[in-house]
Structure formats: C-alpha cells, structure tokens
Write a protein that holds these residues in place. Sequence first.
Motif, PDB file in Angstrom:
ATOM      1  N   MET A   1      37.791  85.509  75.351  1.00  0.00           N
ATOM      2  CA  MET A   1      36.978  86.657  75.710  1.00  0.00           C
ATOM      3  C   MET A   1      35.511  86.266  75.676  1.00  0.00           C
ATOM      4  SD  MET A   1      36.862  89.582  72.668  1.00  0.00           S
ATOM      5  CE  MET A   1      38.595  89.737  72.743  1.00  0.00           C
ATOM      6  N   GLY A   2      34.709  86.990  76.455  1.00  0.00           N
ATOM      7  CA  GLY A   2      33.285  86.703  76.478  1.00  0.00           C
ATOM      8  C   GLY A   2      32.601  87.131  75.194  1.00  0.00           C
ATOM      9  N   GLY A   3      31.517  86.448  74.857  1.00  0.00           N
ATOM     10  CA  GLY A   3      30.717  86.840  73.699  1.00  0.00           C
ATOM     11  C   GLY A   3      31.096  86.194  72.389  1.00  0.00           C
ATOM     12  N   LEU A   4      32.077  85.278  72.402  1.00  0.00           N
ATOM     13  CA  LEU A   4      32.509  84.633  71.157  1.00  0.00           C
ATOM     14  C   LEU A   4      31.578  83.501  70.732  1.00  0.00           C
ATOM     15  CD1 LEU A   4      36.381  84.487  71.649  1.00  0.00           C
ATOM     16  CD2 LEU A   4      35.152  85.778  69.906  1.00  0.00           C
ATOM     17  N   ASP A  84      31.808  77.587  81.464  1.00  0.00           N
ATOM     18  CA  ASP A  84      32.496  78.724  82.079  1.00  0.00           C
ATOM     19  C   ASP A  84      33.379  78.302  83.253  1.00  0.00           C
ATOM     20  OD1 ASP A  84      33.187  81.380  82.168  1.00  0.00           O
ATOM     21  OD2 ASP A  84      31.472  81.995  83.373  1.00  0.00           O
ATOM     22  N   VAL A  85      34.350  77.446  82.959  1.00  0.00           N
ATOM     23  CA  VAL A  85      35.321  76.990  83.962  1.00  0.00           C
ATOM     24  C   VAL A  85      36.521  77.939  83.945  1.00  0.00           C
ATOM     25  CG1 VAL A  85      36.815  75.085  84.684  1.00  0.00           C
ATOM     26  CG2 VAL A  85      34.586  74.598  83.642  1.00  0.00           C
ATOM     27  N   TRP A  86      36.952  78.378  85.126  1.00  0.00           N
ATOM     28  CA  TRP A  86      38.007  79.390  85.201  1.00  0.00           C
ATOM     29  C   TRP A  86      39.354  78.861  85.677  1.00  0.00           C
ATOM     30  CZ3 TRP A  86      37.859  84.654  83.893  1.00  0.00           C
ATOM     31  CH2 TRP A  86      36.626  85.097  83.413  1.00  0.00           C
ATOM     32  N   THR A  87      39.362  77.776  86.431  1.00  0.00           N
ATOM     33  CA  THR A  87      40.637  77.304  86.986  1.00  0.00           C
ATOM     34  C   THR A  87      40.790  75.797  86.805  1.00  0.00           C
ATOM     35  OG1 THR A  87      39.764  76.856  89.207  1.00  0.00           O
ATOM     36  CG2 THR A  87      40.534  79.102  88.756  1.00  0.00           C
ATOM     37  N   PRO A  88      42.026  75.320  86.638  1.00  0.00           N
ATOM     38  CA  PRO A  88      42.254  73.865  86.568  1.00  0.00           C
ATOM     39  C   PRO A  88      41.816  73.158  87.840  1.00  0.00           C
ATOM     40  CG  PRO A  88      44.202  75.075  85.817  1.00  0.00           C
ATOM     41  CD  PRO A  88      43.276  76.081  86.431  1.00  0.00           C
ATOM     42  N   MET A 109      33.904  71.197  78.283  1.00  0.00           N
ATOM     43  CA  MET A 109      34.097  72.413  79.077  1.00  0.00           C
ATOM     44  C   MET A 109      34.147  73.624  78.155  1.00  0.00           C
ATOM     45  SD  MET A 109      36.932  71.600  82.018  1.00  0.00           S
ATOM     46  CE  MET A 109      38.267  71.349  80.841  1.00  0.00           C
ATOM     47  N   THR A 110      33.571  74.730  78.610  1.00  0.00           N
ATOM     48  CA  THR A 110      33.826  76.007  77.965  1.00  0.00           C
ATOM     49  C   THR A 110      34.648  76.849  78.935  1.00  0.00           C
ATOM     50  OG1 THR A 110      31.883  77.213  78.812  1.00  0.00           O
ATOM     51  CG2 THR A 110      31.575  75.868  76.831  1.00  0.00           C
ATOM     52  N   THR A 111      35.584  77.607  78.414  1.00  0.00           N
ATOM     53  CA  THR A 111      36.464  78.403  79.264  1.00  0.00           C
ATOM     54  C   THR A 111      37.082  79.543  78.468  1.00  0.00           C
ATOM     55  OG1 THR A 111      38.402  78.329  80.730  1.00  0.00           O
ATOM     56  CG2 THR A 111      38.449  76.892  78.784  1.00  0.00           C
ATOM     57  N   ARG A 112      37.459  80.577  79.163  1.00  0.00           N
ATOM     58  CA  ARG A 112      38.219  81.671  78.546  1.00  0.00           C
ATOM     59  C   ARG A 112      39.713  81.492  78.756  1.00  0.00           C
ATOM     60  NH1 ARG A 112      34.781  87.076  80.378  1.00  0.00           N
ATOM     61  NH2 ARG A 112      32.707  86.138  80.261  1.00  0.00           N
ATOM     62  N   GLU A 113      40.080  80.504  79.575  1.00  0.00           N
ATOM     63  CA  GLU A 113      41.473  80.357  79.996  1.00  0.00           C
ATOM     64  C   GLU A 113      42.179  79.227  79.248  1.00  0.00           C
ATOM     65  OE1 GLU A 113      42.753  82.501  82.054  1.00  0.00           O
ATOM     66  OE2 GLU A 113      40.838  83.511  82.375  1.00  0.00           O
ATOM     67  N   GLY A 114      43.325  79.564  78.623  1.00  0.00           N
ATOM     68  CA  GLY A 114      44.076  78.571  77.865  1.00  0.00           C
ATOM     69  C   GLY A 114      44.574  77.424  78.706  1.00  0.00           C
ATOM     70  N   ILE A 125      40.718  70.450  71.545  1.00  0.00           N
ATOM     71  CA  ILE A 125      40.554  71.845  71.951  1.00  0.00           C
ATOM     72  C   ILE A 125      40.074  72.644  70.749  1.00  0.00           C
ATOM     73  CG2 ILE A 125      41.705  73.915  72.814  1.00  0.00           C
ATOM     74  CD1 ILE A 125      43.752  72.094  74.155  1.00  0.00           C
ATOM     75  N   LEU A 126      38.959  73.328  70.905  1.00  0.00           N
ATOM     76  CA  LEU A 126      38.411  74.163  69.841  1.00  0.00           C
ATOM     77  C   LEU A 126      38.492  75.623  70.272  1.00  0.00           C
ATOM     78  CD1 LEU A 126      36.952  74.392  67.124  1.00  0.00           C
ATOM     79  CD2 LEU A 126      34.795  74.152  68.340  1.00  0.00           C
ATOM     80  N   THR A 127      39.286  76.402  69.555  1.00  0.00           N
ATOM     81  CA  THR A 127      39.475  77.815  69.882  1.00  0.00           C
ATOM     82  C   THR A 127      38.585  78.661  68.978  1.00  0.00           C
ATOM     83  OG1 THR A 127      41.772  77.385  70.505  1.00  0.00           O
ATOM     84  CG2 THR A 127      41.136  79.674  70.094  1.00  0.00           C
ATOM     85  N   LEU A 128      37.722  79.450  69.567  1.00  0.00           N
ATOM     86  CA  LEU A 128      36.826  80.321  68.795  1.00  0.00           C
ATOM     87  C   LEU A 128      37.476  81.686  68.590  1.00  0.00           C
ATOM     88  CD1 LEU A 128      33.319  79.570  70.336  1.00  0.00           C
ATOM     89  CD2 LEU A 128      34.510  78.421  68.479  1.00  0.00           C
ATOM     90  N   ALA A 129      37.276  82.225  67.414  1.00  0.00           N
ATOM     91  CA  ALA A 129      37.816  83.541  67.081  1.00  0.00           C
ATOM     92  C   ALA A 129      36.673  84.503  66.788  1.00  0.00           C
ATOM     93  CB  ALA A 129      38.740  83.435  65.865  1.00  0.00           C
TER      94      ALA A 129
END
Length: 259
Positions: A1-4, A84-88, A109-114, A125-129
């Motif tokens: 999600m945005g804003g993390l 802000d990369v959205w697609t592979p 890369m930063t992305t919202r997509e797993g 891979i670093l997942t922000l919460a």
Amino acid sequence: MGGLGKTALAANVYKKAREKFQCQAWISVSQTYSREDVLKNISKELFKDNVSVLSKTAAMDITCLEETMKSFLEQQKYLIILDDVWTPETFDDLSRVLTNNDKGSRIIMTTREGHVAALASPGHILTLAALPEDKAWDLFCKKAFPRNTDHECPVELKPLSEQIVNKCKGLPLVIVLVGSLLCVCEKTVEEWRRINDQLSWELNNNSSLFPEDYLLKRKQLVRLWIAEGFIEGRGESTLEEVAEGYLKELIDRKHAATC
C-alpha cells in the motif's frame, strides 16, 4: 500500500550509498510506464556530466539508445533505483540494458506488487509494514508538537490526537502529513476537533482527490492550501508568497533526499 515509506527508505539508501558506485540514477516509473521515457530518463542521469554524449543519446531511436546504455553500463559499477514499479514486464524491458556485469552493480526497486518484488534475488526482499500503535503515536507527536518537552501531547488534546492517529492506519506518510499540518494549527480542542471531523469526511468521501501521477499545477496547489486555512500570514508577505515558500521548501527537501 502507498505511504508505508518505500520510496523514503530507498532514497535514504541511495543518498548514503551512491558514492560507492561509479554512476547512479534514480528513476520514477509509476503506472503510466513508458519504456522509451524511462530509458531516456536513465540516460539523462547517467550522462548528465557529459554534454556531448547526452546530446547524441537524445537523438537516438530506442534500439540504438539501449545498445549505447548497455555498452556503457557493462563497464561500470552502477546503482540504479527503479521507484514504483508495477509490472514484471517493466523490469523485463529494462533488464536488457541493466545487465549483471560482475562489478558489484546494484538495482533497487520499490513496488506495491508482490509478484514484482519476487523478481529480486533470493533473500533480498524487504516487506514494509504499517507502524505499530506506539511508534505511530511517537511519530505523530514529534511532528505535531516539535517544540514541546519530549514532544509531549497536551493532556486536553490527547483523546482527539489518539483518534486522529488511529485514522492514519499506521502509515508513516499520512502520519507525517497530518502531524505537520497540526503543528501549525492552534493547539485548542476546537481546532483539533475540526481537523478530526474534516479528516473523517475526507477519508469517507474523498479517498482519492487526485489520481496517482496527476499533474497538479503549482497555482492550483497554492490556492488549495490557502482555501483550507493551512497558510498563515508573515509580515508583509501575501498568503500566496508564503505558500510559494512552503512549496519551494518541499521541493528542496525532495531534491535533497534523492541527491
């Protein structure tokens, strides 16, 4: 999600690590991705100190540009941030140029997509919460009450402040924005209640005032700030002049984060 805080974290890494590389580039990709535009933006970053090369690449077609950049990067230890990369497919397009040259080069890369994050090397891979409640509260108080001892929230404002923080859902960007807004507001229960009610309305009725990548004109933004009562007069300066100063400060901060 945005804003993390994905972009903020990447900017911090970029600022601290960039001197360890021979060349660097920060590129914002976003949903409105254009392969040609992104390649040209990377080229501008890589060759910004070489006017003759930069002028030549500006006139190249996309195939020639790819070959030129690939040949250059194969000889460099480079750091490229793709924000802000959205697609592979986006990364696949750029990987023709951003090859592994065994020189210690890095792509972040930063992305919202797993499924985009899954393209990273294993273990990288670093997942922000979202922030936990106590961290969210601390961040809010630092922004809303920067001049108070230990950034302490006044007792009479605490119930409303807690409601406001809960509405921010632990998102650092939202907490910083709301806290910074409240910092310049009157520290009264009435004003805090007005902001709290307004925030509730915005969240329920206007979740996306401006679509992502929307081109917002400077004068429009300034007038919106003034209309919302965010701008206070300073001496002989008009409200528009004060708002312009705030906007310049924001731009300078963004530039400093990525330079």
